[in-house]
Design a protein around this motif. Structure first.
Motif, PDB file in Angstrom:
ATOM      1  N   PHE A 435      37.680  16.551  52.391  1.00 40.76           N
ATOM      2  CA  PHE A 435      38.167  17.940  52.405  1.00 40.76           C
ATOM      3  C   PHE A 435      39.683  17.965  52.250  1.00 40.76           C
ATOM      4  O   PHE A 435      40.380  17.153  52.860  1.00 40.76           O
ATOM      5  CB  PHE A 435      37.811  18.604  53.749  1.00 40.76           C
ATOM      6  N   ILE A 436      40.162  18.920  51.444  1.00 43.83           N
ATOM      7  CA  ILE A 436      41.603  19.151  51.351  1.00 43.83           C
ATOM      8  C   ILE A 436      41.878  20.559  51.852  1.00 43.83           C
ATOM      9  O   ILE A 436      41.306  21.534  51.352  1.00 43.83           O
ATOM     10  CB  ILE A 436      42.095  18.961  49.898  1.00 43.83           C
ATOM     11  N   ASN A 437      42.727  20.648  52.874  1.00 46.83           N
ATOM     12  CA  ASN A 437      43.063  21.930  53.520  1.00 46.83           C
ATOM     13  C   ASN A 437      41.821  22.691  53.971  1.00 46.83           C
ATOM     14  O   ASN A 437      41.747  23.928  53.858  1.00 46.83           O
ATOM     15  CB  ASN A 437      43.947  22.790  52.614  1.00 46.83           C
ATOM     16  N   SER A 438      40.858  21.960  54.460  1.00 47.24           N
ATOM     17  CA  SER A 438      39.618  22.533  54.974  1.00 47.24           C
ATOM     18  C   SER A 438      38.927  21.431  55.772  1.00 47.24           C
ATOM     19  O   SER A 438      39.392  20.288  55.769  1.00 47.24           O
ATOM     20  CB  SER A 438      38.732  22.983  53.814  1.00 47.24           C
ATOM     21  N   TYR A 439      37.835  21.802  56.476  1.00 50.42           N
ATOM     22  CA  TYR A 439      37.042  20.744  57.103  1.00 50.42           C
ATOM     23  C   TYR A 439      35.625  21.201  57.368  1.00 50.42           C
ATOM     24  O   TYR A 439      35.397  22.317  57.823  1.00 50.42           O
ATOM     25  CB  TYR A 439      37.678  20.220  58.415  1.00 50.42           C
ATOM     26  N   ASN A 440      34.676  20.324  57.067  1.00 48.10           N
ATOM     27  CA  ASN A 440      33.255  20.460  57.404  1.00 48.10           C
ATOM     28  C   ASN A 440      32.469  21.487  56.591  1.00 48.10           C
ATOM     29  O   ASN A 440      31.394  21.908  57.027  1.00 48.10           O
ATOM     30  CB  ASN A 440      33.052  20.753  58.904  1.00 48.10           C
ATOM     31  N   ASP A 441      32.984  21.870  55.439  1.00 50.04           N
ATOM     32  CA  ASP A 441      32.170  22.736  54.581  1.00 50.04           C
ATOM     33  C   ASP A 441      31.054  21.856  53.997  1.00 50.04           C
ATOM     34  O   ASP A 441      31.305  20.735  53.595  1.00 50.04           O
ATOM     35  CB  ASP A 441      33.013  23.281  53.419  1.00 50.04           C
ATOM     36  N   ALA A 442      29.831  22.390  53.953  1.00 51.58           N
ATOM     37  CA  ALA A 442      28.728  21.576  53.413  1.00 51.58           C
ATOM     38  C   ALA A 442      27.824  22.420  52.521  1.00 51.58           C
ATOM     39  O   ALA A 442      26.651  22.621  52.820  1.00 51.58           O
ATOM     40  CB  ALA A 442      27.939  20.943  54.549  1.00 51.58           C
ATOM     41  N   PRO A 443      28.363  22.931  51.412  1.00 44.37           N
ATOM     42  CA  PRO A 443      27.511  23.713  50.517  1.00 44.37           C
ATOM     43  C   PRO A 443      26.482  22.815  49.831  1.00 44.37           C
ATOM     44  O   PRO A 443      26.763  21.637  49.577  1.00 44.37           O
ATOM     45  CB  PRO A 443      28.503  24.275  49.484  1.00 44.37           C
ATOM     46  N   VAL A 444      25.313  23.357  49.561  1.00 49.61           N
ATOM     47  CA  VAL A 444      24.237  22.545  48.969  1.00 49.61           C
ATOM     48  C   VAL A 444      24.625  22.010  47.594  1.00 49.61           C
ATOM     49  O   VAL A 444      24.122  20.975  47.145  1.00 49.61           O
ATOM     50  CB  VAL A 444      22.920  23.355  48.913  1.00 49.61           C
ATOM     51  N   GLU A 445      25.571  22.670  46.933  1.00 50.55           N
ATOM     52  CA  GLU A 445      25.976  22.245  45.585  1.00 50.55           C
ATOM     53  C   GLU A 445      26.773  20.944  45.606  1.00 50.55           C
ATOM     54  O   GLU A 445      26.934  20.293  44.573  1.00 50.55           O
ATOM     55  CB  GLU A 445      26.848  23.332  44.919  1.00 50.55           C
ATOM     56  N   ALA A 446      27.320  20.574  46.771  1.00 43.88           N
ATOM     57  CA  ALA A 446      28.185  19.390  46.856  1.00 43.88           C
ATOM     58  C   ALA A 446      27.414  18.205  47.429  1.00 43.88           C
ATOM     59  O   ALA A 446      26.655  18.361  48.385  1.00 43.88           O
ATOM     60  CB  ALA A 446      29.379  19.688  47.756  1.00 43.88           C
ATOM     61  N   PRO A 447      27.624  16.998  46.874  1.00 40.20           N
ATOM     62  CA  PRO A 447      26.979  15.819  47.455  1.00 40.20           C
ATOM     63  C   PRO A 447      27.455  15.618  48.891  1.00 40.20           C
ATOM     64  O   PRO A 447      28.616  15.874  49.196  1.00 40.20           O
ATOM     65  CB  PRO A 447      27.469  14.664  46.574  1.00 40.20           C
ATOM     66  N   PHE A 448      26.549  15.143  49.737  1.00 41.03           N
ATOM     67  CA  PHE A 448      26.912  14.886  51.132  1.00 41.03           C
ATOM     68  C   PHE A 448      26.396  13.523  51.545  1.00 41.03           C
ATOM     69  O   PHE A 448      25.221  13.208  51.364  1.00 41.03           O
ATOM     70  CB  PHE A 448      26.304  15.958  52.051  1.00 41.03           C
ATOM     71  N   GLY A 449      27.288  12.701  52.115  1.00 42.48           N
ATOM     72  CA  GLY A 449      26.853  11.396  52.604  1.00 42.48           C
ATOM     73  C   GLY A 449      28.032  10.471  52.787  1.00 42.48           C
ATOM     74  O   GLY A 449      29.161  10.807  52.413  1.00 42.48           O
ATOM     75  N   GLY A 450      27.760   9.306  53.360  1.00 42.89           N
ATOM     76  CA  GLY A 450      28.852   8.429  53.748  1.00 42.89           C
ATOM     77  C   GLY A 450      28.894   7.103  53.027  1.00 42.89           C
ATOM     78  O   GLY A 450      27.962   6.733  52.310  1.00 42.89           O
ATOM     79  N   VAL A 451      30.015   6.396  53.240  1.00 44.82           N
ATOM     80  CA  VAL A 451      30.158   5.014  52.773  1.00 44.82           C
ATOM     81  C   VAL A 451      30.213   4.115  54.015  1.00 44.82           C
ATOM     82  O   VAL A 451      30.149   4.596  55.143  1.00 44.82           O
ATOM     83  CB  VAL A 451      31.413   4.827  51.881  1.00 44.82           C
ATOM     84  N   LYS A 452      30.328   2.820  53.795  1.00 44.25           N
ATOM     85  CA  LYS A 452      30.366   1.829  54.879  1.00 44.25           C
ATOM     86  C   LYS A 452      29.167   2.050  55.814  1.00 44.25           C
ATOM     87  O   LYS A 452      28.068   2.384  55.347  1.00 44.25           O
ATOM     88  CB  LYS A 452      31.729   1.879  55.574  1.00 44.25           C
TER      89      LYS A 452
END
Ligand code: NAD
Length: 485
Positions: A435-452
């Protein structure tokens, strides 16, 4: 009198509610009062068998339907969820304790978004034509088959939909096991899918603890496992899936950095830190729990943060004025209180909160520690509660190295007015959802998931399609076959 949250039966298989009271009873406790509001029973081996064999069978016909037909059903389910948002939100609040102020806008609505989005994509899942002179190859995007979804307790409706919608859009069937802590909401998702026209057996829900999850993951008929849970569980489930060479998606824990440079808009940065630490009482995997603040604005940031955190309204989660709910269980509350004690013992400076709230239910005051150092337990381990650690930094280079010094890599955020720096910093951070100048937005259009250690694969967006389907390639020869002999 039966509580309105009590489901008709524990499981939902082949289009109907199914009970087997021989399974271990699982009490459902309303976190705001500690009162037991429902009971379900863990799936017995017979229930697990019924769910898997039903789903395996139902998948064949489901995959043969056109994408348009499957998509229409998912989109109808989205409409029904939106129409029933209020009732579903009340149930989500009973299941998790999260305030209605949140559940009305973040749970069934987010589930409906996933059903609508993947319903919309279902008809456009195609392969390729690859010309090779006279010959050619074509590819087909095919379903994986039988998928298992296993959920965590913080977003029971959303997790069921984030897994179920892409799985079904691709032509798979699913057996979903909610967390034993929040067994109620996924049953409603299953009910609504049937109402929307899904064939019986394509989305089934069974209850149970890790043992039931384990039985699902190791079954040879299962082609894919999608887990949302902690890193230790993820390691076990990933290993078990590997035994059977199954596909996996792992959405696991985090200890994500939120970096605030001294040119940032302070109020926006404080808002980002609040959203990234106190939403759902801090029980969010992607939370930015290590808040790195550049030294120049540290005290100003802390003062504004303490002031705004003081505006949190703790109270009856069903009252829409309440903006901060309890921990999901007494156990989770005790874990978080243990971390707060560790923070105090290890020398962090308590800015606000720091104890259980003086009221019924498992409430902990939103807590901020300052002067946290990288080696403190509260800066290293995922707490999964309303505990924000504020750390100081001097330079960009230093903060990026410290932010990356963790086994986790789910999310990261940066607040600055310098856009070149913002993109450079995000480019250097080891995290999947940023996130840039935001935090925790999770719209369905955006990929969500982690590394490591935070995960494998992605949910949401077109990326999720890749994780619920596979490509078949077919070589077509137009001329004669040449052979050596
Ligand atoms: P958990 O790991 O204890 O349990 C998750 C699920 O796995 C539950 O349904 C549980 O019954 C099941 N399970 C446990 N052992 C199993 C086994 N051996 N085989 C199969 N299934 C098993 O997690 P939790 O306490 O329910 O949730 C909190 C954790 O989830 C946190 O670490 C949080 O960060 C993470 N989480 C991640 C995301 C994400 O999208 N990345 C979202 C929400 C929560």
């Amino acid at each position: 009198m039966t509580h309105p949250a009590q489901p008709k039966a524990s499981h939902f298989i082949n289009g109907e509610y199914v009970e087997d009271t021989a399974g271990t009873p699982i009490p459902v406790i309303y976190a705001a009062t500690g009162e037991q509001i429902a009971t379900v029973h863990a799936a017995t081996p017979a229930i697990v068998e019924q769910a898997l064999s039903t789903a395996k069978e139902a998948q064949k016909a489901w995959a043969k339907m056109t994408g348009t037909e499957r998509g229409r059903i998912l989109r109808r389910a989205a409409d029904i969820m939106r129409e029933r948002n209020h009732d579903l939100s009340v149930l989500e609040t009973y299941d998790t304790g999260k305030p209605l102020q949140e559940t009305l806008v973040a749970d069934a609505t987010s589930g409906a978004d996933a059903l609508e989005y993947f319903g919309g994509l279902a008809a456009s899942l195609t392969g390729e034509h690859i010309p090779l002179g006279e010959d050619w190859v074509y590819t087909k995007r095919e379903a994986l088959g039988l998928c298992v979804g296993i959920g965590a307790w913080n977003y029971p409706t959303q997790i069921a939909c984030w897994k179920g919608a892409p799985a079904l859009a691709c032509g798979n069937a699913m057996v979903f096991k909610p967390s034993e802590t929040t067994p109620l909401c996924a049953l409603k998702v299953a009910e609504i899918l049937i109402e929307a026209g899904a064939p019986a057996g394509v989305f089934n829900v069974v209850q149970g603890m890790g043992e039931v999850g384990g039985a699902l993951v190791t079954d040879p008929r299962v082609d894919k496992v999608s887990l949302t849970g902690s890193v230790p569980t993820g390691k076990k489930v990933y290993a078990a899936a590997a035994e059977g060479m199954k596909h996996v998606t792992m959405e696991l824990g985090g200890k994500s950095p939120l970096i605030i440079f001294d040119d940032a808009d302070i109020d926006n940065a404080v808002g980002g830190a609040i959203n990234g630490n106190f939403y759902s009482s801090g029980q969010v995997c992607s939370n930015g729990t290590r808040v790195f603040v550049q030294k120049g604005i540290k005290e100003k940031f802390l003062a504004r943060l303490a002031e705004r955190t003081g505006n949190a309204i703790l109270g009856d989660p069903m009252d829409e004025a309440t903006s901060f709910g309890p921990m999901v269980t007494e156990n989770q509350m005790n874990i978080v209180l243990g971390y707060i004690e560790k923070g105090k013992e290890e020398g962090a400076r308590l800015i606000c909160g720091g104890k259980r709230a003086d009221m019924d239910g498992y409430f902990i005051e939103p807590t901020v520690f300052a002067d946290v150092t990288d080696d403190m337990t509260i800066a290293r381990e995922e707490i999964f509660g309303p505990v924000m650690s504020v750390l100081d930094f001097d330079t960009e280079e230093e903060v990026v190295a410290r932010a990356n010094d963790t086994e986790f890599g789910l999310s990261a955020g940066v607040f600055t007015k310098d856009f070149t720096r913002a993109h450079r910093v995000i480019g250097n951070l080891e995290a999947g959802s940023c996130f840039i100048n935001s935090y925790n937005d999770a719209p369905v259009e955006a990929p969500f998931g982690g590394v490591k250690a935070s995960g494998v694969g992605r949910e949401n967006s077109k990326e999720a399609i890749k994780h619920f389907s596979q490509v078949k390639s077919v070589y077509v020869r137009m001329g004669d076959v040449e052979a050596a002999f």
